[in-house]
Design a protein around this motif. Structure first.
Motif, PDB file in Angstrom:
ATOM      1  N   GLN A  71       0.842  -1.208   0.000  1.00 20.49           N
ATOM      2  CA  GLN A  71       0.000   0.000   0.000  1.00 20.49           C
ATOM      3  C   GLN A  71       0.874   1.254   0.000  1.00 20.49           C
ATOM      4  O   GLN A  71       0.590   2.225  -0.695  1.00 20.49           O
ATOM      5  CB  GLN A  71      -0.920   0.043   1.235  1.00 20.49           C
ATOM      6  CG  GLN A  71      -1.984  -1.038   1.300  1.00 20.49           C
ATOM      7  CD  GLN A  71      -1.437  -2.435   1.605  1.00 20.49           C
ATOM      8  OE1 GLN A  71      -0.360  -2.587   2.182  1.00 20.49           O
ATOM      9  NE2 GLN A  71      -2.170  -3.448   1.196  1.00 20.49           N
ATOM     10  N   ALA A  93       2.602   1.499  -3.480  1.00 20.11           N
ATOM     11  CA  ALA A  93       1.648   1.852  -4.543  1.00 20.11           C
ATOM     12  C   ALA A  93       1.213   3.310  -4.408  1.00 20.11           C
ATOM     13  O   ALA A  93       1.082   4.023  -5.413  1.00 20.11           O
ATOM     14  CB  ALA A  93       0.437   0.921  -4.482  1.00 20.11           C
ATOM     15  N   GLU A 149       3.573 -12.075  -3.932  1.00 20.94           N
ATOM     16  CA  GLU A 149       2.326 -11.536  -3.375  1.00 20.94           C
ATOM     17  C   GLU A 149       2.399 -10.003  -3.270  1.00 20.94           C
ATOM     18  O   GLU A 149       1.451  -9.296  -3.644  1.00 20.94           O
ATOM     19  CB  GLU A 149       2.143 -12.144  -1.975  1.00 20.94           C
ATOM     20  CG  GLU A 149       0.723 -12.044  -1.455  1.00 20.94           C
ATOM     21  CD  GLU A 149       0.639 -12.636  -0.052  1.00 20.94           C
ATOM     22  OE1 GLU A 149       0.000 -12.003   0.797  1.00 20.94           O
ATOM     23  OE2 GLU A 149       1.252 -13.706   0.181  1.00 20.94           O
ATOM     24  N   ALA A 158       2.303  -8.354  -6.728  1.00 22.89           N
ATOM     25  CA  ALA A 158       0.943  -8.426  -7.295  1.00 22.89           C
ATOM     26  C   ALA A 158       0.048  -7.384  -6.631  1.00 22.89           C
ATOM     27  O   ALA A 158      -0.779  -6.742  -7.297  1.00 22.89           O
ATOM     28  CB  ALA A 158       0.372  -9.829  -7.109  1.00 22.89           C
ATOM     29  N   ALA A 159       0.218  -7.184  -5.326  1.00 25.61           N
ATOM     30  CA  ALA A 159      -0.620  -6.200  -4.618  1.00 25.61           C
ATOM     31  C   ALA A 159      -0.323  -4.786  -5.113  1.00 25.61           C
ATOM     32  O   ALA A 159      -1.239  -3.975  -5.277  1.00 25.61           O
ATOM     33  CB  ALA A 159      -0.391  -6.306  -3.111  1.00 25.61           C
ATOM     34  N   ARG A 186       0.808  -4.047  -8.112  1.00 26.69           N
ATOM     35  CA  ARG A 186       0.300  -3.961  -9.503  1.00 26.69           C
ATOM     36  C   ARG A 186      -1.221  -3.896  -9.546  1.00 26.69           C
ATOM     37  O   ARG A 186      -1.789  -3.326 -10.483  1.00 26.69           O
ATOM     38  CB  ARG A 186       0.831  -5.148 -10.316  1.00 26.69           C
ATOM     39  CG  ARG A 186       2.315  -4.955 -10.627  1.00 26.69           C
ATOM     40  CD  ARG A 186       2.913  -6.058 -11.463  1.00 26.69           C
ATOM     41  NE  ARG A 186       4.224  -5.616 -11.957  1.00 26.69           N
ATOM     42  CZ  ARG A 186       5.322  -6.353 -11.949  1.00 26.69           C
ATOM     43  NH1 ARG A 186       5.295  -7.599 -11.521  1.00 26.69           N
ATOM     44  NH2 ARG A 186       6.457  -5.851 -12.403  1.00 26.69           N
ATOM     45  N   ALA A 187      -1.879  -4.451  -8.518  1.00 30.32           N
ATOM     46  CA  ALA A 187      -3.350  -4.367  -8.490  1.00 30.32           C
ATOM     47  C   ALA A 187      -3.780  -2.939  -8.146  1.00 30.32           C
ATOM     48  O   ALA A 187      -4.876  -2.514  -8.497  1.00 30.32           O
ATOM     49  CB  ALA A 187      -3.899  -5.353  -7.448  1.00 30.32           C
ATOM     50  N   ALA A 188      -2.916  -2.206  -7.442  1.00 23.65           N
ATOM     51  CA  ALA A 188      -3.284  -0.862  -6.981  1.00 23.65           C
ATOM     52  C   ALA A 188      -2.839   0.245  -7.926  1.00 23.65           C
ATOM     53  O   ALA A 188      -3.405   1.336  -7.925  1.00 23.65           O
ATOM     54  CB  ALA A 188      -2.691  -0.614  -5.589  1.00 23.65           C
ATOM     55  N   THR A 189      -1.793  -0.015  -8.721  1.00 20.74           N
ATOM     56  CA  THR A 189      -1.292   1.033  -9.625  1.00 20.74           C
ATOM     57  C   THR A 189      -0.574   0.407 -10.818  1.00 20.74           C
ATOM     58  O   THR A 189       0.036  -0.659 -10.680  1.00 20.74           O
ATOM     59  CB  THR A 189      -0.325   2.000  -8.887  1.00 20.74           C
ATOM     60  OG1 THR A 189       0.111   2.999  -9.823  1.00 20.74           O
ATOM     61  CG2 THR A 189       0.900   1.308  -8.313  1.00 20.74           C
ATOM     62  N   GLY A 190      -0.660   1.094 -11.932  1.00 20.34           N
ATOM     63  CA  GLY A 190       0.080   0.640 -13.116  1.00 20.34           C
ATOM     64  C   GLY A 190       1.442   1.326 -13.210  1.00 20.34           C
ATOM     65  O   GLY A 190       2.187   1.135 -14.168  1.00 20.34           O
TER      66      GLY A 190
END
Ligand SMILES: Cc1cc2nc3c(=O)[nH]c(=O)nc-3n(C[C@H](O)[C@H](O)[C@H](O)COP(=O)(O)O)c2cc1C
Length: 377
Positions: free
Chosen positions: A51, A54, A77, A80-81, A83-87
């Protein structure tokens, strides 16, 4: 071609970031990574979170994941977290380490020294199941995850390893505490060097120079590295606000790496007792210690440091002492006992602001903008 893809192509073709054009490129590093601000949230093993990373990247800085103590599964993990929150791009950082095979009698003696601490937290006096994560497995995982930036501390990579990271599209950053170490990273093929001053929080990355020769402040180390190197220099240590960033850029750094400032953000993973200590500490409360890990590191002084530091010369090196102190640190964190915890913090701790990370990046950028223009490089 977008800047980052162009840079990757250049890295693969030439092996490093091309030299900046001072007239047209205010900061090659920033442009290549597509960053809005010259601000890197330092990797902070055990204290950063996806967090935090990101939020910093999303706000236009570069977020980092300190993966020194992350297993390959935990690295996957965490990446991936993010990348799920920001590009946006982010960095992953490893400790360059060899797994030790310590002598049993040395471990026994080191444990015996810690017996009072283990007893205080009601811990069984036994060695850990493993001393550290396997570096080769972590390195392979980094190649698989291909973060925009792969950064390293505690040691140096071979040219062959750096070549593999370049072919995976990663920009490679090495940590140096002296000009000699910075040159070693440049000669090995790194794209940028983090010049880590003695003011900084957490571990010193010293790997080549003698410990006594590596106590160089950021203000002296950064320009010396800038003068000696042809690759970008990132300033780290004691930088807490826009004034500090402007000073580092004026010295020729292309970006700053800030740890203590981001440690105070609500997105960091630090225990409440550590957070409270950060809120009340000043620079004069910090010390360099080997007590918690066997490697010199800066943190807020406490009774564990005072008890073990007189024995510093006898303590085993990282990662043995670090692994032996792990149960104590964890039990102390659980008990809310700041005296048993490693309260890593830099000399700038008194200026830490407990702001959400994105707000902190915006605040830093605004403070910096008020000081512009600084000499470009
Ligand atoms: C809690 C903490 C953990 C750290 N962990 C790492 C790490 O895993 N890898 C690394 O390269 N640097 C690590 N550092 C050092 C930072 O990268 C950075 O150089 C330092 O924090 C800069 O000084 P400052 O704290 O005064 O901003 C850590 C620093 C802190 C405060």
């Amino acid at each position: 071609m977008p800047q980052r893809r162009k840079m990757k192509a250049e890295i693969i073709a030439h092996g490093s970031v091309p030299a900046p054009d001072p007239m047209t490129q205010p900061s090659t590093l920033l442009q290549h990574l597509g960053l809005q601000h010259p601000i890197i949230q330092a990797p902070m093993t055990g204290s950063d979170t996806p967090q935090l990373a990101a939020s910093v990247s999303q706000a236009g800085g570069l977020g980092s994941l300190g993966c020194g103590a992350r297993s390959p599964a935990a690295m996957r993990e965490a990446a991936a977290a993010v990348r799920a929150a920001t590009g946006k791009p982010f960095a992953m950082n490893l400790f360059v380490l060899r797994t030790p095979a310590p002598d049993a009698s040395m471990v026994e003696a080191a444990l015996a020294r810690l017996a009072p601490l283990y007893a205080r937290f009601d811990l069984p006096l036994e060695p850990p199941k493993k001393w550290c994560e396997d570096f080769d497995a972590q390195f392979d995982t980094l190649l698989e995850l291909r973060p925009a930036v792969a950064s390293f501390t505690f040691g140096i990579l071979s040219g062959e390893q750096i070549g593999r990271l370049h072919r995976a599209g990663c920009l490679v950053q090495g940590t140096a505490t002296t000009v000699e170490e910075a040159l070693a990273w440049q000669n090995a093929g790194a794209d940028a060097v983090v010049a880590s001053g003695i003011e900084g929080g957490g571990h010193r990355g010293t790997f080549l120079s003698r410990w006594e020769e590596s106590h160089i402040g950021t203000m002296a180390l950064v320009p010396a590295c800038v003068d000696a190197l042809s690759i970008p220099v990132i300033a780290a240590g004691g930088i807490m606000d826009g004034r500090g960033i402007a000073a580092a850029l004026a010295l020729g750094a292309q970006a700053v790496q800030m740890g203590t400032a981001f440690l105070a953000c609500p997105e960091s993973a630090i225990a409440p007792a550590w957070r409270a200590a950060l809120a009340n500490a000043r620079g004069s409360d910090t010390r360099l210690t080997r007590a918690f890990s066997g490697r010199w590191a800066r943190g807020i002084g406490n009774t564990t440091m005072r008890a073990l530091d007189p024995l510093a010369a006898q303590l085993p090196a990282y990662p043995i002492q670090n692994a032996l102190m792990g149960p104590v640190r964890r039990a102390a964190a659980k008990a809310g006992d700041a005296d048993g915890m490693a309260l890593w913090a830099g000399q700038g701790v008194g200026a830490a602001r407990a702001l959400p990370a994105a707000d902190l990046v915006r605040r830093l950028a605004a403070e910096l903008a008020r000081i512009k223009p600084w000499p470009v490089r």
